[in-house]
Design an enzyme around this catalytic site. Structure first.
Site, mmCIF file in Angstrom:
data_model
loop_
_atom_site.group_PDB
_atom_site.id
_atom_site.type_symbol
_atom_site.label_atom_id
_atom_site.label_comp_id
_atom_site.label_asym_id
_atom_site.label_seq_id
_atom_site.Cartn_x
_atom_site.Cartn_y
_atom_site.Cartn_z
ATOM 1 N N ARG A 79 0.742 -1.565 -0.190
ATOM 2 C CA ARG A 79 0.231 0.387 -0.420
ATOM 3 C C ARG A 79 0.666 1.237 -0.199
ATOM 4 O O ARG A 79 1.936 1.113 1.250
ATOM 5 C CB ARG A 79 -0.744 -0.076 1.378
ATOM 6 C CG ARG A 79 -1.430 1.094 1.462
ATOM 7 C CD ARG A 79 -2.098 0.900 2.427
ATOM 8 N NE ARG A 79 -3.554 2.207 2.703
ATOM 9 C CZ ARG A 79 -3.367 3.670 3.565
ATOM 10 N NH1 ARG A 79 -2.400 3.049 4.945
ATOM 11 N NH2 ARG A 79 -3.696 4.505 3.792
ATOM 12 N N HIS A 123 -3.671 10.840 0.912
ATOM 13 C CA HIS A 123 -2.401 10.462 2.156
ATOM 14 C C HIS A 123 -1.841 11.732 2.458
ATOM 15 O O HIS A 123 -0.503 11.585 2.457
ATOM 16 C CB HIS A 123 -1.627 9.819 1.562
ATOM 17 C CG HIS A 123 -1.389 9.081 3.548
ATOM 18 N ND1 HIS A 123 -1.388 7.436 3.547
ATOM 19 C CD2 HIS A 123 -0.709 9.052 3.969
ATOM 20 C CE1 HIS A 123 -0.678 7.681 5.361
ATOM 21 N NE2 HIS A 123 -0.316 8.647 5.346
ATOM 22 N N GLU A 168 -7.701 8.144 6.368
ATOM 23 C CA GLU A 168 -7.627 8.807 7.604
ATOM 24 C C GLU A 168 -8.336 10.055 7.716
ATOM 25 O O GLU A 168 -7.578 10.887 7.869
ATOM 26 C CB GLU A 168 -6.424 9.052 8.473
ATOM 27 C CG GLU A 168 -6.412 7.740 8.394
ATOM 28 C CD GLU A 168 -5.176 7.104 9.850
ATOM 29 O OE1 GLU A 168 -4.158 8.378 9.913
ATOM 30 O OE2 GLU A 168 -4.207 6.743 10.206
ATOM 31 N N ASN A 287 -6.846 1.316 9.791
ATOM 32 C CA ASN A 287 -5.603 1.296 11.087
ATOM 33 C C ASN A 287 -5.806 1.738 12.419
ATOM 34 O O ASN A 287 -6.718 2.575 12.948
ATOM 35 C CB ASN A 287 -5.037 3.049 10.373
ATOM 36 C CG ASN A 287 -4.911 3.540 9.318
ATOM 37 O OD1 ASN A 287 -5.005 2.333 8.348
ATOM 38 N ND2 ASN A 287 -4.736 4.328 8.507
ATOM 39 N N TYR A 289 -4.396 2.150 15.759
ATOM 40 C CA TYR A 289 -2.565 2.433 16.527
ATOM 41 C C TYR A 289 -2.954 2.143 18.298
ATOM 42 O O TYR A 289 -2.191 1.685 18.761
ATOM 43 C CB TYR A 289 -1.829 3.748 17.327
ATOM 44 C CG TYR A 289 -1.561 3.847 15.010
ATOM 45 C CD1 TYR A 289 0.056 3.208 14.840
ATOM 46 C CD2 TYR A 289 -1.829 4.077 14.165
ATOM 47 C CE1 TYR A 289 0.372 3.299 14.043
ATOM 48 C CE2 TYR A 289 -1.665 4.712 13.057
ATOM 49 C CZ TYR A 289 0.237 4.201 12.067
ATOM 50 O OH TYR A 289 0.638 3.616 11.424
ATOM 51 N N GLU A 349 -2.851 -0.342 9.267
ATOM 52 C CA GLU A 349 -2.236 0.478 8.980
ATOM 53 C C GLU A 349 -1.828 -0.258 10.395
ATOM 54 O O GLU A 349 -3.205 0.238 11.184
ATOM 55 C CB GLU A 349 -1.756 1.809 8.960
ATOM 56 C CG GLU A 349 -1.492 2.536 7.938
ATOM 57 C CD GLU A 349 -1.686 4.483 7.958
ATOM 58 O OE1 GLU A 349 -1.040 4.983 9.302
ATOM 59 O OE2 GLU A 349 -1.518 4.657 7.300
HETATM 60 C C1 BGC Z 1 -0.853 7.678 8.960
HETATM 61 C C2 BGC Z 1 0.759 7.513 8.565
HETATM 62 C C3 BGC Z 1 1.276 8.066 10.118
HETATM 63 C C4 BGC Z 1 1.362 6.777 11.478
HETATM 64 C C5 BGC Z 1 2.217 7.481 12.077
HETATM 65 C C6 BGC Z 1 -1.358 6.788 10.513
HETATM 66 O O1 BGC Z 1 -1.849 7.882 10.945
HETATM 67 O O2 BGC Z 1 -1.855 7.121 8.109
HETATM 68 O O3 BGC Z 1 0.833 8.482 7.815
HETATM 69 O O4 BGC Z 1 3.338 7.581 9.773
HETATM 70 O O5 BGC Z 1 -0.062 7.055 12.000
HETATM 71 O O6 BGC Z 1 1.773 8.084 12.801
HETATM 72 C C1 BGC Z 2 -3.274 8.748 18.243
HETATM 73 C C2 BGC Z 2 -2.862 7.398 16.967
HETATM 74 C C3 BGC Z 2 -3.051 8.558 15.822
HETATM 75 C C4 BGC Z 2 -2.039 8.759 15.322
HETATM 76 C C5 BGC Z 2 -2.372 10.021 14.316
HETATM 77 C C6 BGC Z 2 -2.438 9.871 17.953
HETATM 78 O O1 BGC Z 2 -2.068 11.264 18.562
HETATM 79 O O2 BGC Z 2 -2.535 8.040 19.359
HETATM 80 O O3 BGC Z 2 -4.277 6.633 17.597
HETATM 81 O O4 BGC Z 2 -3.401 6.834 14.608
HETATM 82 O O5 BGC Z 2 -2.166 10.612 16.227
HETATM 83 O O6 BGC Z 2 -1.575 10.371 13.448
#
Ligand code: BGC
Ligand code: BGC
Ligand code: BGC
Length: 434
Positions: A79, A123, A168, A287, A289, A349
């Site tokens: 991707r 993006h 996003e 995505n 995190y 992601e």
């Molecule tokens: C974004 C990426 C970024 C990653 C880590 C996502 O929100 O799509 O471009 O590098 O988070 O912050």
């Molecule tokens: C959040 C992540 C999110 C990112 C985007 C961070 O502050 O903890 O969940 O994906 O921002 O860049």
């Protein structure tokens, strides 16, 4: 030695993700126009140490080496994102052939190695000329995006079958237009809301353009977070969930806005818009995190919620909590909320930043645990079709510049040498057919 990963369903797609401005460099090559990220990163004080994407990983010139890294890793898909200002240097008008040539070469190189290209059309690197006309606050940007999409699919659609429209839209709206921590650096707080609707309209128009050109699979990538209420009042968490998750999932899957946000958008939402936005999707990109803890704001601020640190978990170099179970919770929650309206899901992601060295057991543990979390969701009945690691390479991490390293592959930003980390070797062996 860790246990082998559980077995994923046949056809489950493993991949890596990157984004144009974060890796390409070559910002003046072959007629590329300036994007909002060129402007932003060249403005004093906007990025850590004044870092810019001028060179980044120089992927524009070194893509053969990067494709070889993907092939050796053994992933089935890649991707990447297409830089709108390479295709239309001022955001509209006929396409810049030399800019499209780059993606043409990249797609061919991937296909030669048996890797499925999965391009994202936006993006975050909006042509600066469109920002000068209001960026995503301007409804016309949605139509410009559809025109740009048509140019790209006309050129690549004979070989590219899977497409992602936006990456996003919540993060672009929040960080770019509400808080101003990303380009274009506006601080509109709640007045940034039109950016959500115009991006979604652009998504719907682009989805139609892709379909009209015969695309086999169309998706959008949303950043989603399970929201954990903090304190006695669950309302701030529900509001946050509406802003971060439902504002973008409800309209594309159900054709509605969460009611109070629909009210807030008012006349901006014209007749027929929601039908465009709900253009059927073949899959949803997610995505993930970390979860987000939300409570009531301490004092009268501009926002009706406050995010708070989640304690009791290991944290990445960025300080983000590592909560793999949050990914299972997110996926099963989506199925509960959307039921039969939920298409198959790709995790487009997931990953973490670590210390710079190539010894990154932290990332091995992170990926191992999150893949298990995805497997748990599949066992619980969620139709997850693939998983993409963020990211193949260390890269320009937006406002954090080169200080946060997300790569399976270490990049020395002085020499641009690529060195696979331990996590790359681990994934390579996990992906080897057993
Ligand atoms: C974004 C990426 C970024 C990653 C880590 C996502 O929100 O799509 O471009 O590098 O988070 O912050
Ligand atoms: C959040 C992540 C999110 C990112 C985007 C961070 O502050 O903890 O969940 O994906 O921002 O860049
Ligand atoms: C644009 C039209 C577009 C429409 C979508 C308008 O603002 O100018 O080109 O088709 O939005 O509803």
């Amino acid at each position: 030695m860790v246990d082998p990963l559980p077995r994923f369903p046949d056809g489950f797609l493993f991949g890596c993700s990157t984004a144009s401005y974060q890796i390409e460099g070559a910002v003046h090559a072959d007629g590329r126009g300036p994007s909002i990220w060129d402007t932003f990163s060249h403005t004093d004080g906007r990025t850590r140490d004044g870092d810019t994407g001028d060179v980044a990983c120089d992927h524009y010139h070194r893509y053969p080496e990067d494709v070889a890294l993907l092939a050796d890793l053994g992933v089935g898909a890649y991707r990447f994102s297409i830089a709108w200002p390479r295709v239309q240097p001022t955001g509209s008008g006929g396409p810049n052939r030399a800019g499209l040539d780059f993606y043409d070469r990249l797609v061919d190189a991937l296909l030669e190695r048996g890797i499925t290209p999965v391009p994202t059309l936006f993006h975050w690197d909006l042509p600066q000329t469109l920002e000068d006309k209001g960026g995503w606050l301007n409804r016309d940007t949605a139509s410009y995006f559809a025109d740009y999409t048509s140019h790209v699919v006309t050129r690549l659609g004979d070989r590219v079958r899977r497409w992602i429209t936006l990456n996003e839209p919540i993060v672009h709206m929040a960080q770019g237009y509400a808080y101003g921590t990303h380009a274009p650096g506006r601080t509109l707080m709640l007045d940034a809301l039109p950016v959500a609707h115009h991006q979604l309209l652009g998504h719907g128009l682009a989805a139609r353009a892709l379909r009209a050109a015969g695309a086999a699979e169309v998706m959008i990538t949303n950043n989603c977070t399970p929201v954990r209420p903090d304190g006695d009042d669950p309302t701030p968490a529900a509001i946050y969930d509406a802003f971060h998750n439902r504002l973008f999932n409800d309209p594309v899957l159900l054709g509605t806005y969460p009611s109070f946000l629909g009210d807030a958008l008012g006349d901006l939402v014209r007749d027929g818009d929601l039908d465009i936005i709900r253009t059927p999707l073949d899959a949803l990109g997610i995505n993930y995190y970390n979860p987000t803890k939300v409570g009531a704001p301490a004092d009268e601020g501009p926002l009706p919620f406050e995010t708070r640190p989640i304690e009791g978990y290991p944290t990445t170099a960025f300080g983000w909590p590592v909560v793999p179970a949050g990914l299972t919770e997110l996926l099963t929650g989506l199925k509960e909320t959307y039921g039969s309206a939920l298409p198959p899901i790709y995790i487009t992601e997931n990953g973490c930043s670590t210390e710079p060295g190539v010894d990154d057991q932290f990332r091995v543990d992170y990926l191992d645990a999150h893949l298990r979390a995805v497997h748990d969701a599949i066992t619980a009945g969620v139709d997850v079709r693939g998983y993409f690691v963020w990211s193949l390479l260390d890269n320009f991490e937006w406002a954090e510049g080169f200080s946060q390293r997300f790569g399976l592959v270490h990049v020395d930003f002085k020499t641009l040498a690529r060195t696979p980390r331990d996590s790359y070797r681990w994934l390579q062996s996990a992906l080897r057919p057993r």
